[in-house]
Scaffold this active site. Structure first.
Site, short mmCIF file in Angstrom:
data_model
loop_
_atom_site.label_atom_id
_atom_site.label_comp_id
_atom_site.label_asym_id
_atom_site.label_seq_id
_atom_site.Cartn_x
_atom_site.Cartn_y
_atom_site.Cartn_z
N GLY A 46 -36.22 4.43 20.68
CA GLY A 46 -35.24 3.38 20.46
C GLY A 46 -34.49 3.64 19.17
N GLN A 51 -29.33 1.91 11.83
CA GLN A 51 -30.02 3.16 11.49
C GLN A 51 -29.07 4.35 11.44
OE1 GLN A 51 -33.28 2.48 14.62
NE2 GLN A 51 -34.36 3.59 13.01
N CYS A 98 -41.17 4.34 12.71
CA CYS A 98 -39.72 4.12 12.71
C CYS A 98 -39.03 5.34 12.13
CB CYS A 98 -39.40 2.88 11.88
SG CYS A 98 -37.64 2.50 11.81
N LEU A 99 -37.95 5.77 12.79
CA LEU A 99 -37.21 6.94 12.30
C LEU A 99 -36.66 6.71 10.89
CD1 LEU A 99 -35.26 7.77 15.58
CD2 LEU A 99 -37.21 9.05 14.64
N HIS A 140 -38.83 -4.55 18.08
CA HIS A 140 -38.63 -3.70 16.90
C HIS A 140 -37.14 -3.46 16.65
CE1 HIS A 140 -39.84 -0.04 14.37
NE2 HIS A 140 -38.55 0.14 14.54
N GLU A 141 -36.41 -3.11 17.72
CA GLU A 141 -34.98 -2.78 17.55
C GLU A 141 -34.16 -4.01 17.17
OE1 GLU A 141 -34.47 0.23 17.24
OE2 GLU A 141 -36.21 0.98 18.33
N HIS A 144 -34.29 -4.76 13.61
CA HIS A 144 -33.40 -3.93 12.79
C HIS A 144 -32.04 -4.61 12.58
CE1 HIS A 144 -35.22 -0.06 11.88
NE2 HIS A 144 -35.64 0.11 13.12
#
Ligand code: CO
Length: 171
Positions: A46, A51, A98-99, A140-141, A144
C-alpha cells in the site's frame, strides 16, 4: 510513468493532514499511475500520496481480498477521499512496517473488519468491505492521510534486524 521518491521520517509532509481530491484530471491520473508503479517497485502492499510528497487524500493498495486462500490473487484498489464508515468491534494485533519508517516494525491493534467509502480514480463513488490484512492496510493508509503513522499506534516496536520482525509487510 515514473517511480517517485518515497519520503521518510522525519519529513514534515508525513505529519500533515492531506487535502481532499477535487480534480480528477491529467495530473491526478499521472499521480495514480506513478503511485502504483512506485508501490510495486518498493515491494509495498500500500502507498498513500503524502508518502510521495503530495498532500492529497489518495491511497493505492495491492493485496488479495481474502488472503486465507493459498492462491489468492492480488487486487488493486485505488481510492480518493477514503473514509472508514464502519469498524468491527473485534480487533486483531498484527506486525506492520512502513516504507516511510525504515528499520522499524511494530505490533498494532486494528479493527478486524472495516467498511471504506470513497471515490475511484475517475471520481465515481466506491465502497470496499475489507477484513483481516486488507482491512489493516486500509486503516494504515488512511492514517497516513491524517499524518498518523503506525509508530503512534504500536503497542511494541522492533528493529527490523530481528528476523521475525523483518517479515512484516511494508505499507
Ligand atoms: Co505506511
Amino acid at each position: 510513468m515514473n517511480v517517485r521518491e518515497v519520503i521518510k521520517l522525519p519529513h514534515p509532509m508525513l505529519r500533515k493532514k492531506a487535502h481532499e481530491v477535487r480534480d480528477f484530471g491529467d495530473d491526478f491520473q499521472k499521480l495514480v499511475e506513478d503511485m502504483v508503479i512506485t508501490m510495486r517497485e518498493e515491494d509495498g502492499v500500500g502507498l498513500a500520496a503524502p508518502q510521495v510528497n503530495q498532500s492529497i487524500r489518495l491511497i493505492v493498495i495491492e493485496y488479495p481480498e481474502d488472503d486465507n486462500q493459498e492462491d489468492a490473487e492480488k487486487k488493486l484498489f485505488i481510492m480518493a477521499n477514503p473514509e472508514i464508515v464502519k469498524w468491527s468491534e473485534e480487533t486483531e494485533l498484527g506486525m506492520e512496517g512502513c516504507l516511510s519508517v525504515p528499520d522499524i516494525v511494530g505490533e498494532v491493534e486494528r479493527a478486524l473488519k472495516v467498511e471504506v467509502r470513497g471515490l475511484n480514480r475517475y471520481g465515481k463513488k466506491m465502497k470496499v468491505r475489507a477484513k483481516g490484512w486488507l482491512a489493516r492496510v486500509f486503516q494504515h493508509e488512511i492514517d497516513h492521510l491524517d499524518g498518523i503513522l503506525f509508530v503512534d499506534r504500536a503497542t511494541t516496536l522492533y528493529k527490523t534486524s530481528d528476523e521475525e520482525a523483518a517479515q512484516a509487510e511494508q505499507v
